[in-house]
Scaffold this motif. Structure first.
Motif, PDB file in Angstrom:
ATOM      1  N   ASP A  59      -4.404 -17.263   1.906  1.00  0.00           N
ATOM      2  CA  ASP A  59      -3.011 -17.616   2.153  1.00  0.00           C
ATOM      3  C   ASP A  59      -2.161 -17.403   0.902  1.00  0.00           C
ATOM      4  O   ASP A  59      -1.008 -16.966   0.989  1.00  0.00           O
ATOM      5  N   THR A  60      -2.714 -17.715  -0.261  1.00  0.00           N
ATOM      6  CA  THR A  60      -2.015 -17.485  -1.524  1.00  0.00           C
ATOM      7  C   THR A  60      -1.777 -15.996  -1.737  1.00  0.00           C
ATOM      8  O   THR A  60      -0.683 -15.575  -2.135  1.00  0.00           O
ATOM      9  N   LEU A  61      -2.802 -15.203  -1.464  1.00  0.00           N
ATOM     10  CA  LEU A  61      -2.659 -13.752  -1.571  1.00  0.00           C
ATOM     11  C   LEU A  61      -1.576 -13.227  -0.636  1.00  0.00           C
ATOM     12  O   LEU A  61      -0.757 -12.380  -1.027  1.00  0.00           O
ATOM     13  N   GLU A  62      -1.560 -13.723   0.583  1.00  0.00           N
ATOM     14  CA  GLU A  62      -0.551 -13.285   1.546  1.00  0.00           C
ATOM     15  C   GLU A  62       0.852 -13.613   1.035  1.00  0.00           C
ATOM     16  O   GLU A  62       1.762 -12.770   1.096  1.00  0.00           O
ATOM     17  N   SER A  63       1.040 -14.814   0.519  1.00  0.00           N
ATOM     18  CA  SER A  63       2.350 -15.210   0.006  1.00  0.00           C
ATOM     19  C   SER A  63       2.773 -14.335  -1.166  1.00  0.00           C
ATOM     20  O   SER A  63       3.934 -13.920  -1.271  1.00  0.00           O
ATOM     21  N   TYR A  64       1.838 -14.048  -2.065  1.00  0.00           N
ATOM     22  CA  TYR A  64       2.158 -13.211  -3.222  1.00  0.00           C
ATOM     23  C   TYR A  64       2.495 -11.789  -2.792  1.00  0.00           C
ATOM     24  O   TYR A  64       3.509 -11.221  -3.210  1.00  0.00           O
ATOM     25  N   LEU A  65       1.651 -11.202  -1.949  1.00  0.00           N
ATOM     26  CA  LEU A  65       1.862  -9.816  -1.538  1.00  0.00           C
ATOM     27  C   LEU A  65       3.127  -9.646  -0.702  1.00  0.00           C
ATOM     28  O   LEU A  65       3.737  -8.572  -0.703  1.00  0.00           O
ATOM     29  N   GLU A  66       3.534 -10.694   0.006  1.00  0.00           N
ATOM     30  CA  GLU A  66       4.779 -10.635   0.770  1.00  0.00           C
ATOM     31  C   GLU A  66       6.003 -10.917  -0.097  1.00  0.00           C
ATOM     32  O   GLU A  66       7.122 -10.956   0.408  1.00  0.00           O
ATOM     33  N   GLU A  81       4.115 -11.416 -13.298  1.00  0.00           N
ATOM     34  CA  GLU A  81       4.759 -10.552 -12.312  1.00  0.00           C
ATOM     35  C   GLU A  81       6.233 -10.356 -12.652  1.00  0.00           C
ATOM     36  O   GLU A  81       6.995 -11.313 -12.745  1.00  0.00           O
ATOM     37  N   LYS A  82       6.623  -9.102 -12.831  1.00  0.00           N
ATOM     38  CA  LYS A  82       8.015  -8.779 -13.149  1.00  0.00           C
ATOM     39  C   LYS A  82       8.712  -8.031 -12.027  1.00  0.00           C
ATOM     40  O   LYS A  82       9.925  -7.849 -12.058  1.00  0.00           O
ATOM     41  N   ASP A  83       7.961  -7.589 -11.043  1.00  0.00           N
ATOM     42  CA  ASP A  83       8.533  -6.762  -9.975  1.00  0.00           C
ATOM     43  C   ASP A  83       7.982  -7.217  -8.631  1.00  0.00           C
ATOM     44  O   ASP A  83       7.013  -6.663  -8.117  1.00  0.00           O
ATOM     45  N   TRP A  84       8.603  -8.236  -8.058  1.00  0.00           N
ATOM     46  CA  TRP A  84       8.110  -8.813  -6.803  1.00  0.00           C
ATOM     47  C   TRP A  84       8.420  -7.881  -5.631  1.00  0.00           C
ATOM     48  O   TRP A  84       9.572  -7.679  -5.278  1.00  0.00           O
ATOM     49  N   LYS A  85       7.368  -7.323  -5.040  1.00  0.00           N
ATOM     50  CA  LYS A  85       7.526  -6.435  -3.895  1.00  0.00           C
ATOM     51  C   LYS A  85       7.094  -7.148  -2.626  1.00  0.00           C
ATOM     52  O   LYS A  85       6.252  -8.051  -2.665  1.00  0.00           O
ATOM     53  N   LYS A 142       5.011   3.485   7.042  1.00  0.00           N
ATOM     54  CA  LYS A 142       6.154   4.381   7.239  1.00  0.00           C
ATOM     55  C   LYS A 142       7.471   3.621   7.366  1.00  0.00           C
ATOM     56  O   LYS A 142       8.514   4.071   6.884  1.00  0.00           O
ATOM     57  N   GLN A 143       7.446   2.456   7.998  1.00  0.00           N
ATOM     58  CA  GLN A 143       8.680   1.691   8.196  1.00  0.00           C
ATOM     59  C   GLN A 143       9.146   0.990   6.926  1.00  0.00           C
ATOM     60  O   GLN A 143      10.342   0.837   6.707  1.00  0.00           O
ATOM     61  N   THR A 144       8.216   0.549   6.093  1.00  0.00           N
ATOM     62  CA  THR A 144       8.584  -0.218   4.902  1.00  0.00           C
ATOM     63  C   THR A 144       8.634   0.627   3.636  1.00  0.00           C
ATOM     64  O   THR A 144       9.287   0.247   2.657  1.00  0.00           O
ATOM     65  N   GLY A 145       7.938   1.757   3.640  1.00  0.00           N
ATOM     66  CA  GLY A 145       7.862   2.570   2.430  1.00  0.00           C
ATOM     67  C   GLY A 145       6.886   2.019   1.404  1.00  0.00           C
ATOM     68  O   GLY A 145       6.790   2.556   0.296  1.00  0.00           O
ATOM     69  N   LEU A 146       6.175   0.968   1.771  1.00  0.00           N
ATOM     70  CA  LEU A 146       5.185   0.360   0.880  1.00  0.00           C
ATOM     71  C   LEU A 146       3.823   0.364   1.550  1.00  0.00           C
ATOM     72  O   LEU A 146       3.715   0.187   2.766  1.00  0.00           O
ATOM     73  N   ARG A 147       2.794   0.544   0.745  1.00  0.00           N
ATOM     74  CA  ARG A 147       1.445   0.551   1.293  1.00  0.00           C
ATOM     75  C   ARG A 147       1.039  -0.856   1.740  1.00  0.00           C
ATOM     76  O   ARG A 147       1.577  -1.853   1.282  1.00  0.00           O
ATOM     77  N   VAL A 148       0.087  -0.902   2.631  1.00  0.00           N
ATOM     78  CA  VAL A 148      -0.249  -2.114   3.382  1.00  0.00           C
ATOM     79  C   VAL A 148      -1.383  -2.883   2.699  1.00  0.00           C
ATOM     80  O   VAL A 148      -2.324  -2.283   2.162  1.00  0.00           O
ATOM     81  N   ALA A 149      -1.286  -4.213   2.727  1.00  0.00           N
ATOM     82  CA  ALA A 149      -2.390  -5.073   2.310  1.00  0.00           C
ATOM     83  C   ALA A 149      -3.080  -5.609   3.562  1.00  0.00           C
ATOM     84  O   ALA A 149      -2.414  -6.045   4.500  1.00  0.00           O
ATOM     85  N   VAL A 150      -4.400  -5.569   3.577  1.00  0.00           N
ATOM     86  CA  VAL A 150      -5.176  -6.097   4.696  1.00  0.00           C
ATOM     87  C   VAL A 150      -6.061  -7.226   4.181  1.00  0.00           C
ATOM     88  O   VAL A 150      -6.855  -7.034   3.252  1.00  0.00           O
ATOM     89  N   LEU A 151      -5.908  -8.409   4.763  1.00  0.00           N
ATOM     90  CA  LEU A 151      -6.661  -9.589   4.366  1.00  0.00           C
ATOM     91  C   LEU A 151      -7.505 -10.042   5.553  1.00  0.00           C
ATOM     92  O   LEU A 151      -6.968 -10.326   6.627  1.00  0.00           O
ATOM     93  N   ILE A 152      -8.817 -10.102   5.369  1.00  0.00           N
ATOM     94  CA  ILE A 152      -9.732 -10.494   6.440  1.00  0.00           C
ATOM     95  C   ILE A 152     -10.507 -11.721   5.980  1.00  0.00           C
ATOM     96  O   ILE A 152     -11.335 -11.639   5.065  1.00  0.00           O
ATOM     97  N   ASP A 185      -7.976   5.017   6.402  1.00  0.00           N
ATOM     98  CA  ASP A 185      -6.529   4.917   6.147  1.00  0.00           C
ATOM     99  C   ASP A 185      -6.199   4.580   4.692  1.00  0.00           C
ATOM    100  O   ASP A 185      -5.164   3.983   4.399  1.00  0.00           O
ATOM    101  N   ASP A 186      -7.046   4.981   3.802  1.00  0.00           N
ATOM    102  CA  ASP A 186      -6.888   4.673   2.377  1.00  0.00           C
ATOM    103  C   ASP A 186      -5.493   5.020   1.847  1.00  0.00           C
ATOM    104  O   ASP A 186      -4.912   4.282   1.052  1.00  0.00           O
ATOM    105  N   GLU A 187      -4.928   6.125   2.296  1.00  0.00           N
ATOM    106  CA  GLU A 187      -3.636   6.571   1.756  1.00  0.00           C
ATOM    107  C   GLU A 187      -2.494   5.616   2.095  1.00  0.00           C
ATOM    108  O   GLU A 187      -1.459   5.622   1.417  1.00  0.00           O
ATOM    109  N   TYR A 188      -2.678   4.785   3.116  1.00  0.00           N
ATOM    110  CA  TYR A 188      -1.619   3.863   3.525  1.00  0.00           C
ATOM    111  C   TYR A 188      -1.820   2.449   2.972  1.00  0.00           C
ATOM    112  O   TYR A 188      -1.007   1.567   3.252  1.00  0.00           O
ATOM    113  N   GLU A 189      -2.889   2.232   2.222  1.00  0.00           N
ATOM    114  CA  GLU A 189      -3.282   0.869   1.862  1.00  0.00           C
ATOM    115  C   GLU A 189      -3.114   0.583   0.379  1.00  0.00           C
ATOM    116  O   GLU A 189      -3.454   1.407  -0.472  1.00  0.00           O
ATOM    117  N   GLN A 190      -2.620  -0.603   0.080  1.00  0.00           N
ATOM    118  CA  GLN A 190      -2.422  -1.063  -1.282  1.00  0.00           C
ATOM    119  C   GLN A 190      -3.593  -1.913  -1.783  1.00  0.00           C
ATOM    120  O   GLN A 190      -4.034  -1.786  -2.921  1.00  0.00           O
TER     121      GLN A 190
END
Length: 240
Positions: A59-66, A81-85, A142-152, A185-190
């Motif tokens: 949950d902490t990771l999700e909050s940070y990455l969002e 962190e200087k550039d919150w994305k 494609k919609q956000t222009g940012l690569r995706v984080a996947v948390l399982i 899908d490595d190219e789309y993932e952060q």
């Protein structure tokens, strides 16, 4: 006796947002989180026992990455962190996947439907779960222009509950089908982060995600969840 003895302790609370917004005591792990995401490997697996804080960490990771900077005010990460994305995040809690193929597919279907609605995807009714997972990841990028984080979280729960039953191999088949997409899908993932209790070798995620780094025993991540003796002394002296 001071008022500090009545501090709110987050017993049983798994939501980082609730902990921070409702002023519960939080043992600061945010610097380790930052280092893992920014200086560590892209594909990560962490094994810890039950009730060890894995879900709070996810949950902490999700909050940070969002990019929820407001939730981290006053924590160590603010010095790093200087550039919150605001990365798109896909989160799956596999403890809700049940103990057989039907419940596992049902859970994934519901979660994928949520993300399809979020990203305005109209799925092909005949599409396999793997194809839908790919479409979600690619479209989010494609919609956000940012690569995706996947948390399982709790990846091995359906495998644990179906162990030594005929359903185990069927659940394993679902894992091979769906989660192979994470490597493809490595190219789309952060960033990819997976938690579990037991590493099932040769099957499930680890047969298709052979690029996972097992960080479970790395010294730099030893204290990423759970509480060390030093942290107890630093944070809980009024209660002690």
């Amino acid at each position: 006796m001071t008022d500090s003895i009545f501090r709110r302790l987050p017993v049983g609370i798994q939501s980082f947002k609730v902990i921070r917004e409702e002023n519960y005591l939080y043992v600061d792990k945010s610097d380790i989180v930052w280092n893992m995401v920014n200086l560590g490997d892209k594909y990560n697996y962490l094994s810890r026992p039950r009730r060890f804080g894995k879900s709070v960490l996810v949950d902490t990771l999700e909050s940070y990455l969002e990019g929820r900077k407001d939730l981290f005010e006053g924590l160590k990460i603010m010095q790093l962190e200087k550039d919150w994305k605001q990365y798109p995040v896909i989160r799956l809690d596999m403890s809700r996947g049940g103990a057989n193929e039907d419940t596992l597919r049902s859970y994934l279907n519901l979660r994928f439907k949520d993300y399809e609605e979020k990203y305005n995807i109209t799925p092909d009714p005949t599409a396999m779960l793997a194809d839908r997972f790919h479409a979600i990841i690619a479209t989010a990028y494609k919609q956000t222009g940012l690569r995706v984080a996947v948390l399982i979280d709790e990846y091995d729960s359906p495998l644990q509950h179906s162990w030594r039953t005929p359903e185990h191999e069927k659940c394993t088949g679902v894992y091979r089908e769906v989660f192979a997409i994470l490597k493809a899908d490595d190219e789309y993932e952060q960033f990819i982060f997976i938690t579990g209790i037991t590493k099932f070798t040769q099957i499930s995620l680890f047969s298709v995600l052979n690029n996972l780094s097992n960080i479970s025993f790395m010294p730099e991540y030893a204290a990423i969840c759970g509480i060390t003796e030093e942290e107890i002394k630093e944070n809980f002296m009024p209660e002690l």
